[in-house]
Design a protein around this motif. Structure first.
Motif: not given
Length: 167
Positions: A94-103, A105-111, A123-131
């Motif tokens: 979970x801590x390596x997921x883009x949502x947690x990383x964006x929370x 770091x305060x920067x956009x993360x994706x994978x 299902x294969x997804x592109x997951x992006x976390x945007x503050x």
């Protein structure tokens, strides 16, 4: 039939009043329009609070993940609401997921990630976390999920075919 005032200053005032009424109506309609756009997006969109709680999700999240919206709401992204893994099968913590990383770091993360729906299909997804800055308190995150399963499988099949052709 609308009669226009003959005095130019009265006409200008009437036009200003009409524009003001239109603007006021637009402001009143804005939340409903935003909600309609949110619901109509093909991409899955979730809103995650600063403490990791999923506070909203559009219908596409349910379609992509195969999970009812009600089962996602109030889940915490720090507690792995759905297991993710690399394409090679390695789990993504979970801590390596883009949502947690964006929370954090305060920067956009994706994978790119793979997850399994409750019915057993991958299902294969592109997951992006945007503050998402907020006027008060810690930033939240808007997470988007784009289902790229067909495209990624086609890429992998093409690469395998090219390897076979070359050998």
């Amino acid at each position: 039939m609308v009669t226009l005032p003959t005095d130019p200053s009265d006409r200008a005032s009437a036009a200003t009043d009409e524009r003001l009424q239109i603007a006021e109506q637009s402001i009143r309609d804005a939340p409903d329009q935003a909600r309609a756009v949110f619901a109509a997006l093909a991409e899955g969109v979730m809103v995650v609070s600063s403490d990791g709680v999923i506070v909203d999700a559009n219908p596409s999240v349910s379609r992509i993940l195969g999970v009812e919206r009600e089962h996602l709401l109030q889940r915490n992204v720090f507690d792995t609401p759905w297991p993710m893994r690399e394409e090679n099968g390695a789990p993504i913590a979970p801590e390596d997921g883009p949502i947690v990383r964006a929370l954090r770091s305060g920067t956009p993360e994706g994978r790119l990630a793979v997850t399994t729906r409750p019915d057993g299909t991958d299902v294969i997804v592109v997951l992006i976390g945007m503050p998402l800055p907020r006027s008060k308190g810690e930033p939240w995150v808007v997470a988007t999920l784009l289902d790229v399963t067909r495209e990624r499988r086609a890429e992998l099949a093409l690469a395998a075919s090219e390897r076979r052709f070359r050998s």
